[in-house]
Design a protein around this motif. Structure first.
Motif, short mmCIF file in Angstrom:
data_model
loop_
_atom_site.label_atom_id
_atom_site.label_comp_id
_atom_site.label_asym_id
_atom_site.label_seq_id
_atom_site.Cartn_x
_atom_site.Cartn_y
_atom_site.Cartn_z
N ILE A 39 -2.03 -0.51 5.03
CA ILE A 39 -3.04 0.52 5.31
C ILE A 39 -3.21 1.37 4.06
CG2 ILE A 39 -3.57 2.58 6.67
CD1 ILE A 39 -3.92 0.03 8.24
N GLY A 40 -4.42 1.39 3.54
CA GLY A 40 -4.67 2.10 2.31
C GLY A 40 -4.64 3.61 2.49
N SER A 41 -4.07 4.29 1.53
CA SER A 41 -4.03 5.75 1.49
C SER A 41 -5.14 6.24 0.56
CB SER A 41 -2.68 6.21 0.97
OG SER A 41 -2.55 5.87 -0.41
N PRO A 42 -5.41 7.56 0.55
CA PRO A 42 -6.35 8.09 -0.45
C PRO A 42 -5.93 7.75 -1.88
CG PRO A 42 -6.02 9.70 1.29
CD PRO A 42 -5.05 8.57 1.56
N GLU A 43 -4.63 7.69 -2.14
CA GLU A 43 -4.16 7.32 -3.47
C GLU A 43 -4.52 5.87 -3.79
OE1 GLU A 43 -2.11 10.81 -2.04
OE2 GLU A 43 -2.32 8.82 -1.16
N ASP A 44 -4.42 4.99 -2.80
CA ASP A 44 -4.81 3.59 -3.01
C ASP A 44 -6.30 3.49 -3.33
OD1 ASP A 44 -2.30 2.27 -2.51
OD2 ASP A 44 -2.56 2.71 -0.38
N SER A 93 0.83 -1.19 0.00
CA SER A 93 0.00 0.00 0.00
C SER A 93 0.87 1.25 0.00
CB SER A 93 -0.91 0.01 1.23
OG SER A 93 -0.12 0.15 2.40
N LYS A 94 0.27 2.36 -0.37
CA LYS A 94 0.96 3.64 -0.32
C LYS A 94 0.81 4.32 1.04
CE LYS A 94 0.27 4.19 -5.29
NZ LYS A 94 -0.42 4.95 -6.36
N GLY A 95 0.03 3.68 1.92
CA GLY A 95 -0.22 4.26 3.24
C GLY A 95 0.56 3.60 4.35
N GLY A 96 1.49 2.71 4.00
CA GLY A 96 2.29 2.06 5.03
C GLY A 96 1.62 0.80 5.57
N THR A 97 2.07 0.37 6.72
CA THR A 97 1.57 -0.87 7.32
C THR A 97 1.15 -0.63 8.77
OG1 THR A 97 3.77 -1.56 8.09
CG2 THR A 97 3.09 -2.27 5.87
N ALA A 98 0.47 -1.61 9.33
CA ALA A 98 0.06 -1.57 10.74
C ALA A 98 0.17 -2.97 11.30
CB ALA A 98 -1.36 -1.03 10.89
#
Length: 487
Positions: free
Chosen positions: A43-48, A22-27
């Motif tokens: 973790i999904g970003s708005p771009e994802d 993902s472009k929002g990193g991980t958790a």
């Protein structure tokens, strides 16, 4: 934990045109019972979300055009695979969500039922013919897909409450973007993506993008997402409804509840306390349909309270992955502290703790509160925890007033030896579901499900209601010969 052929394909990934970072990193995935990290999710970003929405829009047309029997076969195969991978899926539900083994098994089975129901929907009539006042004209009204449906699912029953929207939306020709809660993203999203991928669902038709509020907001606001199906809190549901209203976007909101069980003076107390205990304590009370208020006639209130407290004290609380217990852990410390604050505030205001009222880490004892009045927090608020507040009433009229005193209107139950008396009272109760001589936590996949008031916007899930929920109606008129008008 059991393995499968690709045990870590989802590790630190999202599912959007295959498995990718993902472009929002991980958790981290945290096990509530132990506090241990047992995995990692993307973790999904708005771009994802933007990428997923564009892909879904492209894939949806060919999916909707696919013959209905082929769509149905993919859904049936997904149900078969869900059952075949039961050990793995149940283990994750237990460890990630704090579910007991029995709850996890029931939830998976119910999700399979949803898939079979959805597969059957594909062969049902998808329109109707209406007469016309114009000679030679045929009026056809048919159900057409919305396009892309965004599904925002909660952490408490993540498999069932995700599948409740995903399966019928797919069956009716929509593409789907599923945003599971980060606290249940493996069981409630990423494993489901594996199941659908293996079942043969075409690429781009389903995307699974875990995330928090920013991810959800991007999904709700995206122009290419034609509908949002949200299950969660009333506060968040109101905010989503406002956005969708401004965008003129279809929205289905299944929200919170402060559900009452009404125990009339002629009730079977033994049966009523069994329903009361199950409805209040199942899955640690973390259910929107939880029996959050126990309204009991004064003539039997002392008997009811004593027996309910006995049932509560007999229940075992512990790690459901290591032992056969009745209640597992709460999902997190924030939930625990909120529940305990309601109990303490109500006790300080005069309620009596007959059982429970204590916790160890995230393990909260099943709690029974007596002498609860309508001005107390335990009566007014949605507890979402293993707490059973008991309030006394004197008459049927007062019981109805107490039930309807809440802004919520999801579920209710009535215990009486007279079905006609119960049916008469049910018509006066403002709730989407009323169960006579049962408890409030009920779900049947083919029956319309939903609430009133602050519990939802009147949408319904289940059986034929799904057709209206996940489609739009299109009127097509046809004539052989063009009509000629005066000018």
């Amino acid at each position: 934990m059991s393995n499968n052929r690709e045990p870590h394909v989802w590790h630190a990934n999202i599912y959007s045109n295959g498995w990718r970072a993902s472009k929002g990193g991980t958790a981290p995935v945290i096990e509530p019972a132990t506090g241990e990290c047992i995995g990692s999710i993307g973790i999904g970003s708005p771009e994802d979300i933007d990428d997923a929405a564009s892909s879904a829009a492209e894939a949806q047309e060919s999916w909707a055009a696919m013959p209905f029997d082929r769509r149905a076969s993919i859904l049936r195969e997904a149900a078969r695979l869900l059952k075949a991978r039961s050990q793995e899926i149940d283990d994750w539900n237990v460890r990630e969500c704090g579910s007991t083994r029995a709850k996890a098994e029931w939830e998976r089975h119910a999700a399979c039922e949803q898939l079979h129901m959805a597969a059957a929907m594909t062969m049902q009539p998808d329109g109707a013919l209406y007469p016309s006042s114009v000679p030679g004209r045929m009026n056809l009204c048919r159900h057409v897909p919305v396009g892309t449906v965004g599904v925002i699912a909660p952490w408490n029953f993540p498999i069932l409450l995700g599948m409740r929207s995903v399966a019928p939306a797919l069956a009716l020709g929509n593409a789907v973007i599923l945003k599971p809660d980060p606290q249940s993203a493996v069981a409630g999203g990423l494993l489901l993506a594996q199941v659908f991928e293996e079942a043969g669902l075409p690429a781009g038709v389903l995307h699974v993008v875990p995330g928090g509020p920013a991810t959800g907001d991007a999904l709700v606001r995206h122009q290419k997402v034609g509908m949002i199906s949200f299950t969660g809190s009333t506060a968040v549901g109101r905010a989503i409804g406002e956005v969708c209203g401004r965008m003129l976007k279809k929205v289905a909101l299944e929200l919170g509840g402060n559900n009452a069980i009404v125990v009339l003076d002629d009730a079977d107390v033994e049966a009523a306390t069994s329903s009361g205990a199950w409805g209040a304590f199942l899955h640690q009370g973390q259910i929107c349909m939880q029996t959050g208020r126990h309204l009991v006639h004064r003539s039997i209130a002392q008997h009811y309270a004593a027996r309910l407290a006995e049932r509560a004290r007999s229940l075992t609380v512990g790690n459901p992955f290591r032992a056969n217990v009745h209640l597992g852990p709460l999902i997190n410390e924030k939930q625990r502290d909120r529940i305990d604050a309601i109990v303490r505030t109500s006790a300080d205001a005069g309620a009596t703790i007959l059982a429970g009222g204590r916790f160890d880490r995230l393990f909260y004892e099943p709690t029974v509160l007596a002498s609860v009045t309508p001005d107390m927090a335990a009566f007014k608020e949605e507890i979402f925890g293993p707490v059973a507040p008991i309030t006394i009433f004197e008459s049927d009229e007062e019981a109805v007033e107490l039930v309807n005193a809440s802004e919520y209107g999801l579920a209710a139950a009535i215990h009486t030896r007279s079905m006609s008396r119960g049916l008469a009272l049910s018509s006066r109760i403002r709730a989407g579901m009323v169960h006579i001589n049962d408890q409030t936590v009920n779900n049947e996949f083919h029956v319309p499900f939903g609430g009133m008031g602050a519990s939802g916007n009147g949408g319904r899930f289940g059986g034929p209601a799904n057709v209206h929920e996940f489609t739009q109606t299109q009127w097509v008129s046809l004539t052989d010969n063009p009509i000629r008008y005066p000018f």
